[in-house]
Design an enzyme around this catalytic site. Structure first.
Site, PDB file in Angstrom:
ATOM      1  N   GLY A  69      37.370  38.491  44.750  1.00 17.64           N
ATOM      2  CA  GLY A  69      38.615  38.875  45.386  1.00 17.64           C
ATOM      3  C   GLY A  69      38.713  40.376  45.574  1.00 17.64           C
ATOM      4  N   GLN A 177      47.244  35.514  43.587  1.00 13.98           N
ATOM      5  CA  GLN A 177      48.038  34.777  42.612  1.00 13.98           C
ATOM      6  C   GLN A 177      48.764  33.580  43.204  1.00 13.98           C
ATOM      7  OE1 GLN A 177      48.264  34.721  39.433  1.00 13.98           O
ATOM      8  NE2 GLN A 177      47.045  36.523  38.975  1.00 13.98           N
ATOM      9  N   SER A 194      41.107  35.075  45.608  1.00  9.66           N
ATOM     10  CA  SER A 194      40.027  34.954  44.630  1.00  9.66           C
ATOM     11  C   SER A 194      40.039  33.574  44.007  1.00  9.66           C
ATOM     12  CB  SER A 194      40.205  36.021  43.541  1.00  9.66           C
ATOM     13  OG  SER A 194      39.115  36.037  42.654  1.00  9.66           O
ATOM     14  N   ALA A 195      38.894  32.894  44.030  1.00  6.41           N
ATOM     15  CA  ALA A 195      38.824  31.488  43.635  1.00  6.41           C
ATOM     16  C   ALA A 195      39.153  31.252  42.166  1.00  6.41           C
ATOM     17  CB  ALA A 195      37.445  30.923  43.953  1.00  6.41           C
ATOM     18  N   HIS A 196      38.768  32.161  41.280  1.00  3.46           N
ATOM     19  CA  HIS A 196      38.981  31.894  39.845  1.00  3.46           C
ATOM     20  C   HIS A 196      40.456  31.938  39.469  1.00  3.46           C
ATOM     21  CE1 HIS A 196      39.738  35.998  38.146  1.00  3.46           C
ATOM     22  NE2 HIS A 196      39.190  36.362  39.293  1.00  3.46           N
ATOM     23  N   CYS A 320      49.411  50.051  27.305  1.00  6.99           N
ATOM     24  CA  CYS A 320      49.775  50.993  26.252  1.00  6.99           C
ATOM     25  C   CYS A 320      49.174  50.525  24.935  1.00  6.99           C
ATOM     26  CB  CYS A 320      51.288  51.105  26.149  1.00  6.99           C
ATOM     27  SG  CYS A 320      51.831  52.292  24.922  1.00  6.99           S
TER      28      CYS A 320
END
Length: 460
Positions: A69, A177, A194-196, A320
């Site tokens: 991606g 997403q 993105s496939a994953h 952080c």
């Protein structure tokens, strides 16, 4: 062990697993060759492209398979900017884009281009009107995610796409997403995914470029994937990615209703069970499976380790930690608390029992971490107090500066001030966020010999 980090990478869908194994036997040959094995591989690649294009909402010849991606995003930005270089070298992005977009924007600027970041509100969404105002005559490309990776807030893609169309600016949508949950609203010019993220194998990205969009692929030319993605196609992974995308889309309507109810439960119960918690992101316009919250007086890295110890795999939008001094760019842009940040993203099939157990163990885990850090239990008023105090937190990392502020705020009278000296970048975000949560007044930041001085006035 419950896995609650699908936003990072979803578990491999059973359909992807089956398709991958089958394609390993049938799709290993070079699809550019004319012999039998090559033709068989080409048929698999063509079928996968048609299935993915149908899910994306584009023509098969508009869709390219990439190696990730991130590669899809980088190729989209560089290709669109190069294709429209005669228009100008201005790029517009939102302040909460994925790091792949912001890294590409920084590279573009280093090479002589310019870019503008459109700010977001406290819920994490851009204003379409503000986005439209950022478009200029020399804007070559605009970028807007469909939904945020860290907090799940959906963006007004349709409204922004209409403004971009009116200005003649192509819009790139990062749909990584959201694509598994449904198609992106119409109006986009380029799309990356993105496939994953939806349960396909890692190492497969999608890049869609609409016909008519001026696009000039960068780097050495290659004869594969219309010259937009160099190298031999990973046909088994591509087949598994397309098959799993079709499968999750078929399940999305029912699963989104079920997971949204579980996320609604987490959103409601966490502030009831754990004191001093801020649930961030839009409560309505959001992805169905994702919720993010931040806990005052907690080190996020420690909190994630402790949740892992009780067998819950969660992530954090906050950077952080002891190894880096800067908070998440998304949380910073939203102006919300970054310390003790937890992102829960439920994969398909998550049970109500797993969520119930998470809600049972979370309060004890947070309490234990706070106690270890010496966090205040409550703020007791003092009848006789100095009108101002200075807290020296130089050299101390989040959440310690905020903890020390909370410990002493009750020692000044109403109207008095506490000045926190800190050289931690996260304090610039977390001290104002603490003031909002505790209903105290953040006066502002002043220069100091080292770091900065953050001034807080006690209101109650």
């Amino acid at each position: 062990m419950p896995y609650f980090d699908a936003a990072s990478s979803a578990p491999l869908h059973p359909v992807a697993h089956q398709a991958l194994l089958a394609a390993l036997d049938e799709g290993w040959a070079d699809p550019a060759r004319l012999y039998r094995e090559g033709r068989r591989a080409q048929l698999l690649l063509d079928a996968a492209r048609e299935a993915a294009a149908e899910a994306v909402g584009c023509r098969p010849d508009e869709l390219t398979f990439t190696s990730s991606g991130t590669r899809a995003v980088h190729s989209a930005i560089s290709g669109a900017l190069a294709g429209r270089r005669r228009v100008g070298r201005h790029l517009v992005v939102s302040a909460v884009e994925h790091s792949s977009v912001l890294h590409a924007a920084a590279t573009h600027e280093a090479q002589g281009g310019t870019f503008a970041e459109v700010p977001v509100g406290r819920a994490g969404a851009v204003s379409a009107a503000a986005y439209g105002e950022a478009l200029r005559e020399d804007t070559a490309l605009a970028c807007l995610q469909s939904a945020n990776h860290e907090v799940g807030t959906e963006q007004p893609v349709a409204e922004v796409a209409e403004l971009c169309r009116a200005s003649g600016v192509p819009l790139l949508v990062d749909a990584a997403q959201s694509l598994g949950w449904g198609p992106v609203p119409a109006g986009w010019s380029l799309l990356a995914a993105s496939a994953h993220k939806w349960g396909g194998p890692s190492g497969v990205g999608l890049l869609a470029v609409r016909k008519g969009v001026r696009f000039a692929p960068q780097g050495p030319s290659d004869e594969r994937e219309s010259g937009r993605a160099a190298g031999f196609e990973n046909i088994p992974a591509v087949v598994a990615a397309a098959a799993s995308l079709r499968a999750v889309r078929a399940e999305a309507a029912a699963e989104s209703v079920r997971l949204r109810a579980l996320v609604d439960l987490i959103r409601a119960r966490v502030p009831e069970l754990v004191p001093d918690v801020e649930v961030v992101g839009d409560p309505v316009r959001r992805l169905p499976h994702l919720v993010t919250f931040s806990c005052l007086y907690v080190d996020g890295e420690t909190l994630l380790h402790e949740l892992d110890r009780v067998e819950f795999s969660v992530s954090s939008g906050s950077s952080c930690t002891s190894s880096t001094l800067t908070p998440s760019h998304v949380l910073r842009a939203m102006g919300v608390l970054s310390e003790g940040n937890v992102r829960v993203s439920l994969p398909a099939g998550t049970t109500a029992e797993d969520v119930d157990r998470f809600l049972r163990v979370l309060p004890g885990v947070v309490s234990e971490v706070r106690e270890r850090l010496g966090a205040p239990v409550s703020v007791a008023p003092s009848p006789t107090a100095a009108t101002s105090l200075v807290v020296d937190s130089l050299g101390k990392r989040c959440p310690i500066p905020v903890i020390e502020l909370a410990k002493v705020i009750g020692e000044v009278p109403v109207g008095g001030t506490v000045t926190v000296l800190s050289d931690d970048e996260a304090a610039r975000l977390d001290i104002p966020a603490w003031c909002v949560m505790r209903e105290q007044e953040y006066v502002g930041e002043e220069p100091a010999d080292r770091g900065s001085a953050y001034v807080v006035r006690r209101l109650s």
